[in-house]
Design a protein around this motif. Sequence first.
Motif, PDB file in Angstrom:
ATOM      1  N   SER A  36      37.677  -2.756 -26.085  1.00 17.60           N
ATOM      2  CA  SER A  36      38.116  -3.595 -24.967  1.00 17.60           C
ATOM      3  C   SER A  36      38.412  -5.011 -25.447  1.00 17.60           C
ATOM      4  CB  SER A  36      37.038  -3.648 -23.887  1.00 17.60           C
ATOM      5  OG  SER A  36      37.347  -4.637 -22.924  1.00 17.60           O
ATOM      6  N   GLU A  38      38.658  -7.490 -23.635  1.00 18.28           N
ATOM      7  CA  GLU A  38      37.867  -8.426 -22.840  1.00 18.28           C
ATOM      8  C   GLU A  38      36.638  -8.900 -23.602  1.00 18.28           C
ATOM      9  OE1 GLU A  38      37.080  -7.291 -18.753  1.00 18.28           O
ATOM     10  OE2 GLU A  38      38.816  -5.969 -18.766  1.00 18.28           O
ATOM     11  N   GLN A 196      42.415 -10.484 -15.754  1.00 20.14           N
ATOM     12  CA  GLN A 196      42.291  -9.068 -15.370  1.00 20.14           C
ATOM     13  C   GLN A 196      41.742  -8.944 -13.954  1.00 20.14           C
ATOM     14  OE1 GLN A 196      40.826 -10.413 -18.136  1.00 20.14           O
ATOM     15  NE2 GLN A 196      41.054  -9.060 -19.920  1.00 20.14           N
ATOM     16  N   GLN A 197      40.712  -9.716 -13.680  1.00 23.06           N
ATOM     17  CA  GLN A 197      40.131  -9.679 -12.336  1.00 23.06           C
ATOM     18  C   GLN A 197      41.134 -10.153 -11.293  1.00 23.06           C
ATOM     19  OE1 GLN A 197      38.779 -10.959 -15.041  1.00 23.06           O
ATOM     20  NE2 GLN A 197      36.832  -9.903 -15.373  1.00 23.06           N
ATOM     21  N   ARG A 200      43.585  -7.341 -10.576  1.00 17.23           N
ATOM     22  CA  ARG A 200      42.985  -6.282  -9.763  1.00 17.23           C
ATOM     23  C   ARG A 200      42.723  -6.738  -8.334  1.00 17.23           C
ATOM     24  NH1 ARG A 200      39.834  -5.396 -14.577  1.00 17.23           N
ATOM     25  NH2 ARG A 200      38.031  -6.399 -13.593  1.00 17.23           N
ATOM     26  N   VAL A 237      50.368  -8.897 -19.046  1.00 14.57           N
ATOM     27  CA  VAL A 237      49.711  -8.819 -17.744  1.00 14.57           C
ATOM     28  C   VAL A 237      50.374  -7.764 -16.862  1.00 14.57           C
ATOM     29  CG1 VAL A 237      49.174 -10.101 -15.638  1.00 14.57           C
ATOM     30  CG2 VAL A 237      49.005 -11.228 -17.862  1.00 14.57           C
ATOM     31  N   TYR A 240      49.186  -4.243 -17.622  1.00 12.46           N
ATOM     32  CA  TYR A 240      47.804  -4.075 -17.165  1.00 12.46           C
ATOM     33  C   TYR A 240      47.764  -3.876 -15.651  1.00 12.46           C
ATOM     34  CZ  TYR A 240      42.923  -5.199 -16.185  1.00 12.46           C
ATOM     35  OH  TYR A 240      41.613  -5.154 -15.736  1.00 12.46           O
ATOM     36  N   HIS A 244      46.844  -0.305 -13.398  1.00 11.36           N
ATOM     37  CA  HIS A 244      45.742  -0.218 -12.450  1.00 11.36           C
ATOM     38  C   HIS A 244      46.222   0.066 -11.024  1.00 11.36           C
ATOM     39  CE1 HIS A 244      43.305  -1.816 -15.697  1.00 11.36           C
ATOM     40  NE2 HIS A 244      42.238  -1.574 -14.974  1.00 11.36           N
TER      41      HIS A 244
END
Length: 470
Positions: A36, A38, A196-197, A200, A237, A240, A244
Amino acid sequence: MADNYVKLRREARKSKITLSPPVFDWSGSRALVRPSVELRDDFRVNLSSRREEYVAADVRAFFHSIYTHAIPWAIYGKEFAKRNRGLVHYGNLIDLLCRNAQDGQTLGLPVGPDTSRLIAEVVASALDVHVQKRLNIGERDASRYIDDYTLSSPEGANGEELLAVLRQSTAAFELDLNNEKSAIYPTSHRQNSGWQQAAREYLPRTSRPHGGIATSALQHFLYQLGRLCVAHPDINVEKYGLQHARSALVAADDWDALQFSLINAYRRNPSLVSLLVEACLLRQNAHRDVQVETLKELIENRVPVLARANRTGEIIWLLFLAIRLDLTLSARKLTPLFTIENAFVALLVVQLDARGLVQGTVSRALWDLSLTTDGLRSSMWLYAYEAFIQGLLPGVNGDFITQDPYFSLLRAKDVHFLEISRGYTSIALTLRGLRSDNQGLQRLREAIEDENFDDLQDLDNDDDEDSDIY
């Protein structure tokens, strides 16, 4: 590799700074849990609270530039490996097999297989040990995510000194740093954490009885995703975020407008080609409303452009999409492909032709030169073997396969390397596979953060598969 996996894993875990240790996953879609990124970002945030500056650097073309002789160097040490070259030592055997897998070349590993991921981690771990000893650093001072280094010094060494040592260490394994991606940063530098958050956070959620996703919700998501792309131009981005949003894409109320948006996104960002194909196939299986004529026009106009640029990866995905959706393509539009010596491109074109999906004549003259014993040893071996055993080459004599000491064994066991109908059959199955991967990744993250690998020798699937994850 399998016979010596425990030994290789031990070598790969000698590093005290790796964020991508090998963990075997019995339940996942791949043999090794994917690391990951992250973890790298989190480490840099942590480091920035304690140090004044750090170095960020990565190895140039890591997988493509690994020197196969460096594999036994990493396992046994360079001096021992140079004195003991016999195949009784498994590291030397892996070195030989890696060369045999690429026409005897000593430079590079095959890109894609998890065997290469494990070998690369073994080499990188030995490189880490070299750096750790030279700089007297530990896990609080540095990290490595695959080939991406973050270095600081507890004893006040400046960034140039850290880079110099890293260059010397990589050179010891016949590797180079990527100067364009190597830099010294003050710890006041804003870190790329939280995006990322944020991506999402805007994922569209269904609020309707029939489970659809409102057009306005999707438009808002795509708009906010675009803003994040502008804010982080060096990070993918968009990929990603769309990955999701798989289930939302498939459940969209207005697919027509979304299909146009996905195609435009792919044109901006070619790495989205696989997601475009996945979304179209899953939507077609679920709702049968994909605009196939639009996709046909896209493929016919796009393939010649991609062929001139030799962008075979995108060509392969688009041909696969055409086959799965039964799109009839013009042979005239496919003509630029007939002179590309790429086994997968050739195999997919003859798949199209065999299914009656090519309007006109396909020229196999270049590709059929590989239908010989020598062809089975060339870069066109996949076409020579697979196209014949799948019955895609009527009238071709298969003696070159049945009389070959190696490929005849594959033929006798009916071994195949391509099954067009596999995958992308339902969003439920796709999400179930992704859930398994994500759970393995989360367990890996927790182990690395806790600096505890004892419970991660293997990952087993002990989840309740009947649970509702959608």
